[in-house]
Structures are given as structure tokens and as C-alpha cells.
Design an enzyme around this catalytic site. Sequence first.
Site, PDB file in Angstrom:
ATOM      1  N   CYS A  14      22.489   1.414 -14.573  1.00 40.01           N
ATOM      2  CA  CYS A  14      21.820   0.138 -14.348  1.00 40.01           C
ATOM      3  C   CYS A  14      20.752  -0.038 -15.420  1.00 40.01           C
ATOM      4  O   CYS A  14      20.643   0.775 -16.344  1.00 40.01           O
ATOM      5  CB  CYS A  14      21.207   0.132 -12.942  1.00 40.01           C
ATOM      6  SG  CYS A  14      20.918  -1.509 -12.259  1.00 40.01           S
TER       7      CYS A  14
ATOM      8  N   TRP B 210      20.199 -12.889  -3.842  1.00 40.13           N
ATOM      9  CA  TRP B 210      18.873 -12.296  -3.945  1.00 40.13           C
ATOM     10  C   TRP B 210      17.763 -13.329  -3.891  1.00 40.13           C
ATOM     11  O   TRP B 210      16.634 -13.083  -4.331  1.00 40.13           O
ATOM     12  CB  TRP B 210      18.776 -11.442  -5.205  1.00 40.13           C
ATOM     13  CG  TRP B 210      19.502 -10.131  -5.057  1.00 40.13           C
ATOM     14  CD1 TRP B 210      20.102  -9.645  -3.934  1.00 40.13           C
ATOM     15  CD2 TRP B 210      19.691  -9.142  -6.072  1.00 40.13           C
ATOM     16  NE1 TRP B 210      20.671  -8.416  -4.180  1.00 40.13           N
ATOM     17  CE2 TRP B 210      20.434  -8.085  -5.479  1.00 40.13           C
ATOM     18  CE3 TRP B 210      19.327  -9.039  -7.408  1.00 40.13           C
ATOM     19  CZ2 TRP B 210      20.809  -6.942  -6.198  1.00 40.13           C
ATOM     20  CZ3 TRP B 210      19.696  -7.911  -8.119  1.00 40.13           C
ATOM     21  CH2 TRP B 210      20.424  -6.877  -7.516  1.00 40.13           C
TER      22      TRP B 210
ATOM     23  N   LYS C 217       3.917   1.712  -1.235  1.00 38.95           N
ATOM     24  CA  LYS C 217       4.469   1.879  -2.576  1.00 38.95           C
ATOM     25  C   LYS C 217       3.448   2.526  -3.504  1.00 38.95           C
ATOM     26  O   LYS C 217       3.746   3.510  -4.204  1.00 38.95           O
ATOM     27  CB  LYS C 217       4.884   0.513  -3.126  1.00 38.95           C
ATOM     28  CG  LYS C 217       5.176   0.472  -4.626  1.00 38.95           C
ATOM     29  CD  LYS C 217       5.333  -0.957  -5.106  1.00 38.95           C
ATOM     30  CE  LYS C 217       5.444  -1.025  -6.620  1.00 38.95           C
ATOM     31  NZ  LYS C 217       6.694  -0.455  -7.138  1.00 38.95           N
TER      32      LYS C 217
ATOM     33  N   CYS D  10      10.184  -2.752  -4.595  1.00 34.42           N
ATOM     34  CA  CYS D  10      10.047  -3.957  -3.778  1.00 34.42           C
ATOM     35  C   CYS D  10      10.427  -5.174  -4.607  1.00 34.42           C
ATOM     36  O   CYS D  10      10.196  -5.213  -5.813  1.00 34.42           O
ATOM     37  CB  CYS D  10       8.615  -4.104  -3.266  1.00 34.42           C
ATOM     38  SG  CYS D  10       8.050  -2.729  -2.257  1.00 34.42           S
TER      39      CYS D  10
ATOM     40  N   HIS E 283      18.087   5.585 -11.363  1.00 34.19           N
ATOM     41  CA  HIS E 283      17.136   5.500 -10.264  1.00 34.19           C
ATOM     42  C   HIS E 283      16.467   6.846  -9.986  1.00 34.19           C
ATOM     43  O   HIS E 283      15.705   6.977  -9.044  1.00 34.19           O
ATOM     44  CB  HIS E 283      17.820   4.983  -9.001  1.00 34.19           C
ATOM     45  CG  HIS E 283      18.241   3.544  -9.116  1.00 34.19           C
ATOM     46  ND1 HIS E 283      19.406   3.182  -9.743  1.00 34.19           N
ATOM     47  CD2 HIS E 283      17.650   2.395  -8.720  1.00 34.19           C
ATOM     48  CE1 HIS E 283      19.521   1.856  -9.713  1.00 34.19           C
ATOM     49  NE2 HIS E 283      18.463   1.359  -9.107  1.00 34.19           N
TER      50      HIS E 283
ATOM     51  N   GLU F  23       0.809  -1.214   0.000  1.00 34.23           N
ATOM     52  CA  GLU F  23       0.000   0.000   0.000  1.00 34.23           C
ATOM     53  C   GLU F  23       0.847   1.271   0.000  1.00 34.23           C
ATOM     54  O   GLU F  23       0.489   2.275  -0.627  1.00 34.23           O
ATOM     55  CB  GLU F  23      -0.935   0.022   1.223  1.00 34.23           C
ATOM     56  CG  GLU F  23      -2.000  -1.059   1.218  1.00 34.23           C
ATOM     57  CD  GLU F  23      -1.579  -2.302   1.983  1.00 34.23           C
ATOM     58  OE1 GLU F  23      -2.445  -2.927   2.618  1.00 34.23           O
ATOM     59  OE2 GLU F  23      -0.369  -2.647   1.948  1.00 34.23           O
TER      60      GLU F  23
END
Length: 769
Positions: free
Chosen positions: A740, A574, A20, A529, A708, A18
Site C-alpha cells: 500500500c 469512504w 492514538k 484514524c 502497515h 487521545e
Amino acid sequence: MSVITSVVGFPRIGAQRELKKAIECYWKGQSNVAALRATAQELRSRHWRLQAEAGIDLIPSNDFSYYDQMLDTAVMLGLVPNRYQDLGLNEEDTLFAMARGYQGSQGDVTALAMKKWFTTNYHYLVPELDSSTTIALSSSKPFDEFQEAKALGIHTKPVLIGPYTFLKLTRGPRGEQIKYDDQVVEAVSDVYAHVIRRFIDLGASWVQFDEPYLVLDKGEEDINLLRGLYSHILPARHSTRGSIQLLIQTYFGHIADCYEVVTHMGFDAIGLDFVEGGEDNLAVIQQVGVHEDTSIVAGVVSGRNIWKNNYTESLKLIDSLQELTPNLVLSTSASLLHVPLSVQAESELAPEVRDHLAFAIEKLGELHDLAYLTQEGNLVRQHDSLLTANQKLWSEQRVCTDVAVQNRLARLKPEDYIRQPSRSSRQPIQRQRLGLPILPTTTIGSFPQTNEIRSERARFSTGEIDSDQYNHFIAQRIDHVIELQEQLGIDVLVHGEFERNDMVEYFGQQLNGFLFTQNAWVQSYGTRCVKPPVIWSDISRSKPMTVRWSAYAQSRTKRLVKGMLTGPVTIFNWSWPREDISPQEQTQQLALAIRDEVLDLEAAGIRIIQIDEAALREKLPLRHTDWHKKYLDWAIPAFRLVHSGVKATTQIHTHMCYSEFNDIISDIDAMDADVISFEASRSDLTVLDAIEATHFETEAGPGVYDIHSPRIPSQSEIEERIRLILRKMSPTKVWINPDCGLKTRSELEAWPSIEHMVAAAHRVRAEVE
């Protein structure tokens, strides 16, 4: 006597992400700041109540953040550089400008640097301090949230990033270490002392100082800094208006080398991680002892893994600690920020799998169980159903060994880890074969994942469209980006990775040995996320995973197209790893699987293959003495195993992001890749000094702009960065690329930025040719 329980910190994104969604709606102008604040308040309330209902005694507050706690602490101390203040934005937008940069009617500024939080995949914003900064209490956030919980009838334990950790992670405007002079130490200490006195006035009983930097190697200067800071802060806990208890909380390792110093400083409680630093922390307590007025807050429930606690082992440790001190508090080993919220959301996992899992809410229950079993004593425990059920779970065999995988590992020889010929011999061969210009341009791999792409993937996964329809759609997307890249003049193209949901999950879904969750989201940075896969058993590859789309993309252009893979160390780091076999063995299994894919890509005519190791630095042990024997001595060979079988003419790339590279630059060179690209724009290209000093042999692409951030860099801005790079590196060894992948950016942000990057490379190329 009842046993007190404590939680270091709690997840904040919400069961359905929520936070995010609320923040991203706000960024897009689809909601206002009042709606954002309301969502944040509702999440805080919900999470406090969850902990209270679980019977937790010391519930944290001020562990919530819109973006990052280090950033919040910088704001609290007044470390908001003038370039952000001058924008004239509201409180939230100023915070977001520091985190993401800002480009709009109020100005154009880049974001603060961003780094990994110790050995986690969580990222923190690096505070910036210079001589013009006035350090002063500048935020009421910690007090507001304490009072917010108090109004709900929940008496919380405010949590602050400790001053020692904060200063050790703070940098100057150019990424340089700051000087911890008396003026800085006194100013920071005064703010924290003021915060303590304010919490006394508000009626708080405890305040927690998070000091994870204490688990790193320390010198005399570090100990002096620690003492200097807290010698000003600790006296503030007693005043004419009352008193408060102070907890110094450490995690991610042990503090055996400074425990004696800390225990004599006079804290009311010392928080120690008995999951990652257990043996060393226990040994030093046995040696030094515990002050009679000090509580040990024992981190016995992991804040880093998703597996259920072994109650028998935890109770043995607790019994040992109780022999040393009667003042014992049971706690999570670290903040639960690093695990998903609840197993209850995983309805598609088989019951026999769910039985082994414990996420944040389940870990609250484990704390409660251990406190109950501790106070019951040994005789009662032996017949307690809680303990019996837990012991039964741990006595069962969970994993069946894959004999073929084990046999393949046993056949590995030292020469399997060495690529021939040497890199210096390969480089001229590749230059001649590939025919690339000086300062070749490329991107890291992914292009924007639009709503349309995500929608088509969802339709395919639910069966609404068949594989032919889905594959036709992916082919169209690849055709589109191949054409765009050719038009922009990029030298080495990528296929865009439109078929991939995540750089780790995508591979895990095609490998044997992995399981997947529905809603086990964990915050990585800001609103980003991730949903790590679970390593459940031995890992192997049953069929090619990426060859189809890489080969298709190459067939659509005469330019070179990179094959894109995720490396074994990153897939391991990861994922949620097994705990019954070593990290080394799991990574070797992955390396063999990815090696098969590399050789298949080469056989399909792909002449450049990028094997991303974005997380290589992430799990580097925090103590230098452990770097090689506990990590690098197997992590670097695992990467070499992946690519050692290719021909000299095949160029191997790798990519790394958001970490401190300088101190392991020689080890990165030893990976024996031909080219490495890495994040550099947010760290002000400081890694170039290490590259120059170590005579780095690998060709390199230091990122020339920050992906980013939503801002679009100008051509002149990128030209200047390229020229800075060329001051430290030979143009024959430099590649031009973003920091990236571009998956999280919009097309309106990504393509203009790439256009400026290519134009800048062409301009500088003309200057040096």
C-alpha cells in the site's frame, strides 16, 4: 412501563484522539507503559460516564481496546503464536507485536494478517490457530474493566466477540480455513463458559456475545458449529452462585435464515439490526414469533451513519415489534465505534447542517428519546415537542438538485462503460510504447508525510504562508523524491502525494457536493484514524485536481511517472453518503468527475494513471445472492466509466487493500484495468491461487512487503516472496510493489524497504530473463 436501552459498543479513541496519541508516544519511547494505561483508564471512565449520564441502561464494557477486539479475544483464548511469546515482551508490547510486527533486540517477526471488519472500513487482526495451540483462558481484561466501571458506580454489560464469529474469522498459519473439530469447539466453549461463571461471581447482570457472522450465508455445518459452541456455554449462566442473562448480538444485516434456530437455543435476548436488516428481521419475527422468556434487542438507531434518526419511522417499527413481544429493548444497530464521537466539536459547520447530524453521543440521546416516546404511547406522542421537532427536520428539503449533473447522467449510453480496444489488444501496444523491463518496480503512490510536511500544510491552511510559498515547498519535496526514486532504480515513479491530506478528503475538497468536519475522526485500524467527508448534494468537478503536480513530476524525470487518483467507489465508500438517493447514483456522479480528471491527465502527457479502488470489496453485500444485483452490477461499471475514454497506449492501474479478493477475482478482472496492485503480504499470498485458477488477464502486483508494520524487510525476504509469486504467475504479468502507500511510515522505515525491494526485483529479474 419504562423501556430499556442498550448500546452495542462505543468509540474508544477519544474526542481529541487521545488514545492514538498516547499509544504512538509509547511506541516512540516518549512515555512509559504506566502513562499509556492511565490514558486508557481515563478514556474508559469518561465514556462510561457519558453513557450513564445519557440514561443508557445496558452500558458496554470490554469494548475498549488498544488495537482491536478480535486481537484481544485471541489473547483471552491463548491464541498467541509462539513467535510472539518467544520475544519475551510485556503484555502491551506482545499485543502490539502481533498487530504491527516487531523488529528489535528481542527478535524479528511479522504481524498477524489484517482484514476488513465485514462491510466497514475498520480492520481486525486475524487470529491464528494451529495444532500446537493450547486454548485456555489467558487474560483478565474483561473482568478488570467490568470491575473498573463498577468501582465508578456504573454497572456495565460486558461485551465479548462471540465464539462462532471468532472461529469463523480465525485462520491457520498460512491463512487457511481451520477445522472446527470437537476438540477445538470444546476448548473454546470451556473458556467462554468459564468467563460467564466468573462474571456471575463478579455480580454482572448481562453478558453480550457479538455474533455478526450470523448475518452471512450459512450452511448446515455453520448451524452445527453455532449449536455446538453454545450448547456448552449457555448452561454456565446458572450456577449455585447465581445467574446471568446472555444476549446474542447480531449486526450489519439480517438473520432470517437462522432466527428460528437462535430463538430456540435459549438466549435471554437476541439483538437484531433493524437498520441494515430491518425488513427481513421483522418478517421472520412475524412468522416465527418470540419466545415468552426472550427479549428482542432492537437496533433502531444506526451505528453506521451520521444522520439523525427519523423518529416517526423508528416508532412505526417499534410499534410493530411491541405487537409481537412485550420484551423489547431499544439499541444501536451496531457498535458506535464506526461513527465520530460528537457533533458538538463541529463548530465550523453551519447550524442547518449540524441540525441533520448525529454522532455517537447524539445517538445516545436519540435512544433515550425513542425510549421516552415509546413508553408515552401514540396519543401523547402526537403533541410531544421532541417528535414535532424531529418531524419538522425530516419534512424540510435539504438538497437542491444540480440539473447539469442530472442531465449528464441521463445521457450515458452502454458504450460509455466499455473501453476499446480490448485489454488483450492493448497489452502489447503498451509494452512497446512504455518500454518497461520484466518485473517492473513501482510504489503505490504516497511517501512519508513528515511533521514538516504536515506543518507546512497547516501553515498554508491558516494563511501563515501564501500559495506561492506552499507550492514552492511541495515542488521541492517532489524534486527530492523523484531524485531518490531514480537513484534507487524504480521503474515507474510517483510524485509522493505531499499536497494531499487524505486520499478521499483531498478529492472531496475539490469537488462540488462535499462538506468537511473538523474532528469527526473514526478508527480505521490501530492508531490510524480517518475523517470521512460528507456527501451533501450532487457531485461534479469544476477544475482539474491533480494535473498540476503529476505533470510537474513528469517534467523532472525521463522515467515514467504515474498519475494518482482515488476511484469513485472508494470515494463513495469512504465518505458519509447521502440517504435520499441511491449509492449507485452517487457513485456514477463521482465516476463522471474522476473520468474528466483521467482525460485531463492523459492530455497532459501522463501515460500511466492509477485509479485506486482500495475499498471496492469493502461494501460487498454479506450475502452472496446480493453481490451482483445490489452492488457489483453498478460498482464495476462505475470504474469502467472512469477510464473507458482513454487511448490504448495509456496504461490504467488500480489498487486494492486488506480484503478477501479470492471470491470476486473474476469481477476484479472485469474492471478492465491494465494493472492491479493489491495487499498480499499479510494474507500469505493466498490470492495467487485464485489468480492462477481464473486465468486472470490483468497484470498484477501482489504486495511483496507489509507497509502497515514498522519493520524493514530484508532483500532476501522479498526475493523469496517474488519467487513465490512467480510460481503462480507469468513474469510478463507481474509488477513488484509494496502492499500500500507509504504515507504512514517514517522515512527511516520507507526508503530502506524500497531499496531492498528494488534490489530483490533486480536479482530475480536476472534469474528469469
